[in-house]
Design a protein around this motif. Structure first.
Motif, mmCIF file in Angstrom:
data_model
loop_
_atom_site.group_PDB
_atom_site.id
_atom_site.type_symbol
_atom_site.label_atom_id
_atom_site.label_comp_id
_atom_site.label_asym_id
_atom_site.label_seq_id
_atom_site.Cartn_x
_atom_site.Cartn_y
_atom_site.Cartn_z
ATOM 1 N N ALA A 24 0.829 -1.199 0.000
ATOM 2 C CA ALA A 24 0.000 0.000 0.000
ATOM 3 C C ALA A 24 0.867 1.253 0.000
ATOM 4 O O ALA A 24 1.873 1.323 0.693
ATOM 5 C CB ALA A 24 -0.917 -0.014 1.215
ATOM 6 N N CYS A 25 0.436 2.251 -0.775
ATOM 7 C CA CYS A 25 1.130 3.535 -0.831
ATOM 8 C C CYS A 25 0.089 4.631 -0.938
ATOM 9 O O CYS A 25 -0.724 4.631 -1.869
ATOM 10 C CB CYS A 25 2.077 3.590 -2.027
ATOM 11 S SG CYS A 25 3.071 5.113 -2.075
ATOM 12 N N PRO A 26 0.059 5.564 0.009
ATOM 13 C CA PRO A 26 -0.923 6.657 -0.047
ATOM 14 C C PRO A 26 -0.790 7.460 -1.335
ATOM 15 O O PRO A 26 0.290 7.565 -1.917
ATOM 16 C CB PRO A 26 -0.581 7.496 1.182
ATOM 17 C CG PRO A 26 0.165 6.582 2.092
ATOM 18 C CD PRO A 26 0.920 5.642 1.194
ATOM 19 N N ALA A 27 -1.898 8.041 -1.762
ATOM 20 C CA ALA A 27 -1.902 8.797 -3.010
ATOM 21 C C ALA A 27 -0.943 9.979 -2.963
ATOM 22 O O ALA A 27 -0.401 10.397 -3.994
ATOM 23 C CB ALA A 27 -3.320 9.280 -3.302
ATOM 24 N N ALA A 28 -0.716 10.537 -1.766
ATOM 25 C CA ALA A 28 0.143 11.720 -1.639
ATOM 26 C C ALA A 28 1.616 11.360 -1.488
ATOM 27 O O ALA A 28 2.438 12.244 -1.238
ATOM 28 C CB ALA A 28 -0.307 12.555 -0.442
ATOM 29 N N CYS A 29 1.955 10.092 -1.631
ATOM 30 C CA CYS A 29 3.335 9.655 -1.402
ATOM 31 C C CYS A 29 3.899 8.948 -2.631
ATOM 32 O O CYS A 29 3.170 8.505 -3.509
ATOM 33 C CB CYS A 29 3.396 8.704 -0.197
ATOM 34 S SG CYS A 29 2.653 9.353 1.315
ATOM 35 N N ARG A 30 5.195 8.841 -2.630
ATOM 36 C CA ARG A 30 5.909 8.030 -3.612
ATOM 37 C C ARG A 30 6.627 6.934 -2.837
ATOM 38 O O ARG A 30 7.396 7.224 -1.932
ATOM 39 C CB ARG A 30 6.903 8.880 -4.407
ATOM 40 C CG ARG A 30 6.260 9.985 -5.225
ATOM 41 C CD ARG A 30 7.282 10.768 -6.045
ATOM 42 N NE ARG A 30 8.288 11.383 -5.186
ATOM 43 C CZ ARG A 30 8.123 12.570 -4.588
ATOM 44 N NH1 ARG A 30 6.986 13.238 -4.754
ATOM 45 N NH2 ARG A 30 9.070 13.074 -3.829
ATOM 46 N N CYS A 31 6.396 5.689 -3.201
ATOM 47 C CA CYS A 31 6.907 4.563 -2.414
ATOM 48 C C CYS A 31 7.787 3.664 -3.272
ATOM 49 O O CYS A 31 7.485 3.407 -4.447
ATOM 50 C CB CYS A 31 5.750 3.737 -1.848
ATOM 51 S SG CYS A 31 4.580 4.698 -0.859
ATOM 52 N N SER A 32 8.865 3.179 -2.656
ATOM 53 C CA SER A 32 9.730 2.205 -3.317
ATOM 54 C C SER A 32 10.659 1.593 -2.286
ATOM 55 O O SER A 32 11.245 2.299 -1.464
ATOM 56 C CB SER A 32 10.546 2.866 -4.437
ATOM 57 O OG SER A 32 11.420 3.833 -3.916
ATOM 58 N N SER A 33 10.764 0.290 -2.309
ATOM 59 C CA SER A 33 11.724 -0.452 -1.473
ATOM 60 C C SER A 33 11.658 -0.057 -0.002
ATOM 61 O O SER A 33 12.678 0.232 0.631
ATOM 62 C CB SER A 33 13.149 -0.254 -1.996
ATOM 63 O OG SER A 33 13.242 -0.645 -3.347
ATOM 64 N N GLY A 34 10.460 -0.020 0.556
ATOM 65 C CA GLY A 34 10.311 0.288 1.970
ATOM 66 C C GLY A 34 10.381 1.760 2.313
ATOM 67 O O GLY A 34 10.275 2.132 3.475
ATOM 68 N N GLU A 35 10.542 2.634 1.320
ATOM 69 C CA GLU A 35 10.635 4.073 1.550
ATOM 70 C C GLU A 35 9.376 4.766 1.057
ATOM 71 O O GLU A 35 8.911 4.516 -0.052
ATOM 72 C CB GLU A 35 11.857 4.643 0.829
ATOM 73 C CG GLU A 35 12.018 6.144 1.000
ATOM 74 C CD GLU A 35 13.301 6.670 0.387
ATOM 75 O OE1 GLU A 35 13.301 7.811 -0.094
ATOM 76 O OE2 GLU A 35 14.296 5.923 0.383
ATOM 77 N N ALA A 36 8.816 5.631 1.901
ATOM 78 C CA ALA A 36 7.633 6.411 1.543
ATOM 79 C C ALA A 36 7.973 7.890 1.661
ATOM 80 O O ALA A 36 8.273 8.383 2.746
ATOM 81 C CB ALA A 36 6.464 6.054 2.450
ATOM 82 N N ASP A 37 7.923 8.579 0.526
ATOM 83 C CA ASP A 37 8.214 10.007 0.499
ATOM 84 C C ASP A 37 6.897 10.762 0.364
ATOM 85 O O ASP A 37 6.290 10.795 -0.711
ATOM 86 C CB ASP A 37 9.140 10.332 -0.670
ATOM 87 C CG ASP A 37 9.602 11.793 -0.649
ATOM 88 O OD1 ASP A 37 9.110 12.557 0.215
ATOM 89 O OD2 ASP A 37 10.447 12.155 -1.485
ATOM 90 N N CYS A 38 6.459 11.373 1.486
ATOM 91 C CA CYS A 38 5.196 12.109 1.518
ATOM 92 C C CYS A 38 5.451 13.592 1.759
ATOM 93 O O CYS A 38 4.621 14.290 2.344
ATOM 94 C CB CYS A 38 4.280 11.547 2.602
ATOM 95 S SG CYS A 38 4.079 9.757 2.562
ATOM 96 N N SER A 39 6.594 14.082 1.337
ATOM 97 C CA SER A 39 6.964 15.476 1.560
ATOM 98 C C SER A 39 6.250 16.409 0.593
ATOM 99 O O SER A 39 5.870 16.016 -0.510
ATOM 100 C CB SER A 39 8.481 15.649 1.386
ATOM 101 O OG SER A 39 9.192 14.780 2.242
ATOM 102 N N LYS A 40 6.076 17.668 1.039
ATOM 103 C CA LYS A 40 5.585 18.749 0.182
ATOM 104 C C LYS A 40 4.244 18.439 -0.471
ATOM 105 O O LYS A 40 4.055 18.661 -1.675
ATOM 106 C CB LYS A 40 6.631 19.079 -0.895
ATOM 107 C CG LYS A 40 7.987 19.478 -0.333
ATOM 108 C CD LYS A 40 8.981 19.784 -1.434
ATOM 109 C CE LYS A 40 10.341 20.164 -0.849
ATOM 110 N NZ LYS A 40 11.353 20.442 -1.891
#
Length: 267
Positions: A24-40
């Motif tokens: 699962a990855c929230p719409a506001a995030c970018r996810c890959s290999s256990g990393e979720a970037d939900c900045s800005k």
């Protein structure tokens, strides 16, 4: 070539070629290999649909103001949590429960004014804590003692109040100097005559007056309670004793009057 022998075989081959479902990855995030970037993304709270295997979570440059007791979904493998440049002013004492694997926490550039040791007790693996650029005037050293694995601490650019209240923090910093990063930027803001003075340049002699005259807060509370009570008790006692003396003198005067010999005059 063997995949074309029959319909069932073809279906099996297609299923094998189908990509595995992504976590699962929230719409506001970018996810890959256990990393979720939900900045800005102008987020006002932590996304709840994060994958349970998230190890790195970037939440910087959002509008998160509060971390409540259920702000984070279950993230047992989270190692890095980055929350800089939000509007964070309050962290609930149960906000970080369940993040026991966390090793790095960045809370810099927020509006934090106070922190409690209970908040950080779950972070038994935390090695790096960044509290720089907040609004901290004091910091209970119990917050730092709650982190047994702490190796790097950043406290720069806070409006530190260099009065007797900062003595406990100074003691901790002095005994854990190797953990303090950017210590040259750890400066007093108040009082004015100590503005921009490096906290780590203080010595025991700087706090001599505090150690000689300071009393625990409960002592001052006791004085505030006993003082007015003693004053009222003394007034009552003086009034009571004065009344007794007046009554006593009146009784003596009446007794003397009735005991005087009377002169009988003949007709």
């Amino acid at each position: 070539m063997g995949c074309w022998r029959g319909p069932s075989t073809v279906l099996a081959c297609l299923l094998l070629l189908r990509p595995l479902p992504s976590p699962a990855c929230p719409a506001a995030c970018r996810c890959s290999s256990g990393e979720a970037d939900c900045s800005k993304h102008a987020l006002r709270e932590v996304p709840q649909s994060l994958s349970a295997n998230t190890s790195t979570l970037w939440l910087g440059y959002n509008f998160i103001t509060t971390l409540g007791p259920q702000s984070f979904p279950p993230l047992p493998g989270l190692l890095l949590l980055s929350l800089p440049h939000n509007h964070l002013g309050l962290i609930h004492s149960q906000a970080l429960v369940g993040l026991g694997a966390l090793q790095e926490l960045d809370l810099s550039n927020n509006y934090l004014t106070a922190l409690t040791p209970e908040t950080f007790l779950p972070l038994t693996s935390l090695a790096t804590l960044n509290l720089g650029s907040n609004r901290l005037g004091e910091l209970d050293p119990g917050v730092l003692r709650a982190l047994p694995q702490l190796q790097a601490l950043l406290l720069q650019d806070n409006p530190w109040v260099c009065s007797c209240g900062i003595l406990p923090l100074w003691h901790w910093l002095s005994h854990n100097r190797e953990k303090v990063r950017e210590e040259s930027l750890l400066l007093c803001r108040v009082p004015e005559h100590l503005n921009e003075y490096p906290i780590m340049d203080f010595r025991n002699e700087s706090f001599r007056q505090c150690q000689e005259t300071s009393l625990p807060a409960q002592h001052y509370i006791t004085f505030l309670i006993i003082g007015p009570f003693s004053f009222m008790a003394s007034i009552f006692f003086c009034t009571f004793m004065g009344s007794i003396i007046v009554v006593y003198h009146n009784l003596r005067r009446e007794s003397h009057f009735w005991r005087r010999p009377r002169i009988c005059r003949g007709r």
